[in-house]
Motif scaffolding. Structure first.
Motif, PDB file in Angstrom:
ATOM      1  N   UNK A   1      -7.624   6.625  -7.125  1.00  0.00           N
ATOM      2  CA  UNK A   1      -9.060   6.337  -7.188  1.00  0.00           C
ATOM      3  C   UNK A   1      -9.908   7.498  -6.691  1.00  0.00           C
ATOM      4  N   UNK A   2      -9.265   8.565  -6.198  1.00  0.00           N
ATOM      5  CA  UNK A   2     -10.002   9.673  -5.587  1.00  0.00           C
ATOM      6  C   UNK A   2     -10.200  10.826  -6.557  1.00  0.00           C
ATOM      7  N   UNK A   3     -11.280  11.557  -6.348  1.00  0.00           N
ATOM      8  CA  UNK A   3     -11.558  12.755  -7.138  1.00  0.00           C
ATOM      9  C   UNK A   3     -10.849  13.977  -6.565  1.00  0.00           C
ATOM     10  N   UNK A   4     -10.600  13.984  -5.243  1.00  0.00           N
ATOM     11  CA  UNK A   4     -10.043  15.156  -4.573  1.00  0.00           C
ATOM     12  C   UNK A   4      -8.871  14.729  -3.703  1.00  0.00           C
ATOM     13  N   UNK A   5      -7.728  15.387  -3.869  1.00  0.00           N
ATOM     14  CA  UNK A   5      -6.518  15.080  -3.107  1.00  0.00           C
ATOM     15  C   UNK A   5      -5.915  16.381  -2.602  1.00  0.00           C
ATOM     16  N   UNK A   6      -5.436  16.333  -1.376  1.00  0.00           N
ATOM     17  CA  UNK A   6      -4.782  17.486  -0.763  1.00  0.00           C
ATOM     18  C   UNK A   6      -3.309  17.172  -0.578  1.00  0.00           C
TER      19      UNK A   6
ATOM     20  N   UNK B   1     -24.920  11.249   4.076  1.00  0.00           N
ATOM     21  CA  UNK B   1     -24.450  10.826   2.757  1.00  0.00           C
ATOM     22  C   UNK B   1     -22.962  10.503   2.775  1.00  0.00           C
ATOM     23  N   UNK B   2     -22.507   9.580   1.935  1.00  0.00           N
ATOM     24  CA  UNK B   2     -21.069   9.455   1.706  1.00  0.00           C
ATOM     25  C   UNK B   2     -20.541  10.770   1.128  1.00  0.00           C
ATOM     26  N   UNK B   3     -19.268  11.044   1.369  1.00  0.00           N
ATOM     27  CA  UNK B   3     -18.686  12.312   0.943  1.00  0.00           C
ATOM     28  C   UNK B   3     -17.445  12.078   0.077  1.00  0.00           C
ATOM     29  N   UNK B   4     -17.282  12.929  -0.924  1.00  0.00           N
ATOM     30  CA  UNK B   4     -16.069  12.896  -1.744  1.00  0.00           C
ATOM     31  C   UNK B   4     -14.982  13.668  -1.002  1.00  0.00           C
ATOM     32  N   UNK B   5     -14.440  13.042   0.035  1.00  0.00           N
ATOM     33  CA  UNK B   5     -13.440  13.701   0.871  1.00  0.00           C
ATOM     34  C   UNK B   5     -12.046  13.569   0.274  1.00  0.00           C
ATOM     35  N   UNK B   6     -11.261  14.614   0.466  1.00  0.00           N
ATOM     36  CA  UNK B   6      -9.849  14.533   0.118  1.00  0.00           C
ATOM     37  C   UNK B   6      -9.141  13.555   1.041  1.00  0.00           C
ATOM     38  N   UNK B   7      -8.083  12.950   0.530  1.00  0.00           N
ATOM     39  CA  UNK B   7      -7.067  12.339   1.360  1.00  0.00           C
ATOM     40  C   UNK B   7      -5.778  13.121   1.137  1.00  0.00           C
TER      41      UNK B   7
ATOM     42  N   UNK C   1       9.932  14.575   0.208  1.00  0.00           N
ATOM     43  CA  UNK C   1      10.647  14.833  -1.036  1.00  0.00           C
ATOM     44  C   UNK C   1       9.678  14.648  -2.201  1.00  0.00           C
ATOM     45  N   UNK C   2       9.816  15.441  -3.260  1.00  0.00           N
ATOM     46  CA  UNK C   2       8.849  15.354  -4.359  1.00  0.00           C
ATOM     47  C   UNK C   2       8.648  13.949  -4.903  1.00  0.00           C
ATOM     48  N   UNK C   3       9.719  13.173  -5.026  1.00  0.00           N
ATOM     49  CA  UNK C   3       9.571  11.825  -5.566  1.00  0.00           C
ATOM     50  C   UNK C   3       8.776  10.919  -4.620  1.00  0.00           C
ATOM     51  N   UNK C   4       8.919  11.156  -3.308  1.00  0.00           N
ATOM     52  CA  UNK C   4       8.133  10.383  -2.343  1.00  0.00           C
ATOM     53  C   UNK C   4       6.666  10.814  -2.362  1.00  0.00           C
ATOM     54  N   UNK C   5       6.431  12.112  -2.562  1.00  0.00           N
ATOM     55  CA  UNK C   5       5.056  12.594  -2.661  1.00  0.00           C
ATOM     56  C   UNK C   5       4.380  12.045  -3.909  1.00  0.00           C
ATOM     57  N   UNK C   6       5.126  11.949  -4.990  1.00  0.00           N
ATOM     58  CA  UNK C   6       4.562  11.373  -6.214  1.00  0.00           C
ATOM     59  C   UNK C   6       4.161   9.921  -5.985  1.00  0.00           C
ATOM     60  N   UNK C   7       5.015   9.168  -5.307  1.00  0.00           N
ATOM     61  CA  UNK C   7       4.708   7.768  -5.019  1.00  0.00           C
ATOM     62  C   UNK C   7       3.480   7.643  -4.123  1.00  0.00           C
ATOM     63  N   UNK C   8       3.412   8.479  -3.094  1.00  0.00           N
ATOM     64  CA  UNK C   8       2.252   8.448  -2.198  1.00  0.00           C
ATOM     65  C   UNK C   8       0.978   8.826  -2.935  1.00  0.00           C
ATOM     66  N   UNK C   9       1.080   9.777  -3.845  1.00  0.00           N
ATOM     67  CA  UNK C   9      -0.101  10.218  -4.596  1.00  0.00           C
ATOM     68  C   UNK C   9      -0.644   9.113  -5.492  1.00  0.00           C
ATOM     69  N   UNK C  10       0.221   8.278  -6.012  1.00  0.00           N
ATOM     70  CA  UNK C  10      -0.238   7.209  -6.903  1.00  0.00           C
ATOM     71  C   UNK C  10      -1.210   6.262  -6.196  1.00  0.00           C
ATOM     72  N   UNK C  11      -1.048   6.126  -4.896  1.00  0.00           N
ATOM     73  CA  UNK C  11      -1.955   5.256  -4.137  1.00  0.00           C
ATOM     74  C   UNK C  11      -3.344   5.868  -3.988  1.00  0.00           C
ATOM     75  N   UNK C  12      -3.498   7.140  -4.370  1.00  0.00           N
ATOM     76  CA  UNK C  12      -4.779   7.836  -4.241  1.00  0.00           C
ATOM     77  C   UNK C  12      -5.434   8.078  -5.599  1.00  0.00           C
TER      78      UNK C  12
END
Length: 337
Positions: free
Chosen positions: A141-146, A116-122, A128-139
């Motif tokens: 579309x996902x239900x689960x993020x790490x 089966x396809x899986x709802x995997x985290x990316x 830096x927090x501001x860079x993490x926020x920017x990277x998170x915006x690209x995700x």
């Protein structure tokens, strides 16, 4: 016949955690040939556990004659300690058996043949927090993020990712970098950010501090949990365990840990190292039973195997059966010795 090779996979972007930065992943590929078939397995030697490419190659090569003489997976489990060397050999033996039997690994396990396809985290890497926020915006579309954090300013790191992803489930992974006092102080932040899971907050070996601790987010043992025999000492400290084939020593040990953990009331997470889809394909047979799936390792690579796992429509799509465990002989062994 056993052959072993070191393969290097450059990453598409640097991968940062609290222990350092990686720009490539260095794996060991085992190929076992017999009866006109060839099985493959991949593992990632991990310095955190005292492993290197050279040590894993040396450890696995000792079993060349035994494998030629018909060593099976259960015998291997009894003779070789869990870790990367056993993982590569065990998964190669599974793949070989699948071809020899003319049946997929799923069929051998009594599971539905189609993975089966899986709802995997990316993963959002440490930054830096501001860079993490920017990277998170690209995700989004996902239900689960790490997200990878450290002890420098985890509250800001968590809040930054949550602000970018208001609806996603979040796993926070400090990679053993927190103290118990820091974990305690972060409880309001974990509740505010609605964090589902905190993965291995304290260094392995300091688990006793967690005994009876009521965390706002469930706690998951990663570095503290390798094999089924680790579970008794984790009770009352962790609610979830992270199963990784490089820790269990292959799919055989991972299935043993899965069964034991479920029987003892632990929630299940299945994770991976930064690796190719040749590592991820065996883990799929455990991850299909997990509440939390974190198998994004191949998505960090510049180039994965043909037919590797891909993210589509928010779900991780399984590798092609021809890559591993599909029950059919391959014409040639790409990326193998």
């Amino acid at each position: 016949m056993l052959s072993l090779a070191h393969a290097s996979h450059p990453l598409a972007a640097p991968f940062r955690i609290s222990r350092g930065v990686r720009t490539s992943t260095e794996v060991v590929v085992a190929t076992i040939r017999g009866g006109g078939f060839s099985g493959r397995g991949e593992s990632l030697p991990y310095a955190r556990y005292g492993e290197s490419v050279e040590s894993v190659l040396d450890e696995a090569s000792v079993f060349a004659q035994a494998i030629a003489d018909g060593l099976d997976r259960r015998q291997l489990r009894d003779l070789l300690a869990p870790g990367a060397a056993r993982n590569a050999l065990d998964c190669a033996l599974w793949d070989l058996e699948s071809q020899q039997q003319g049946a997929s690994v799923a069929a051998l396990l009594g599971q539905p043949d189609a993975l089966p396809p899986l709802a995997s985290a990316q993963t959002v890497g440490l930054d830096a927090p501001e860079c993490m926020e920017q990277a998170a915006r690209a995700l989004a579309h996902l239900d689960l993020v790490k997200l990878k954090v450290d002890a420098s300013d985890p509250a800001a790191q968590i809040r930054a990712v949550r602000s970018a992803l208001p609806g996603a489930r979040l796993i926070v992974d400090p990679n053993e970098s927190w103290t118990f006092e820091l974990l305690q102080s972060l409880q309001p932040v974990l509740a505010e950010a609605r964090v589902d899971l905190v993965e291995q907050p304290l260094p392995a070996g300091e688990d006793d501090a967690l005994l009876g601790f009521a965390s706002a987010a469930r706690l998951c043992a990663d570095e503290s949990c390798h094999v089924a025999s680790d579970l008794p000492r984790l009770r009352g400290r962790y609610q979830v365990v992270n199963i990784k084939l490089d820790k269990t020593g292959g799919l055989t040990g991972a299935l043993d840990l899965l069964d034991a953990a479920r029987a003892q009331g632990f929630g299940i997470m299945v994770g991976c190292m930064i690796s190719s889809s040749l590592s991820i394909a065996p883990a799929w047979h455990v991850a299909r039973h997990a509440e939390f799936v974190d198998l994004d390792g191949p998505l960090w690579l510049k180039d994965d195997h043909a037919g590797g796992a891909v993210m589509r429509d928010g779900l991780l799509q399984p590798p092609a059966p021809a890559l591993w465990g599909g029950g059919r002989a391959r014409a040639k062994d790409a990326h193998a010795a």
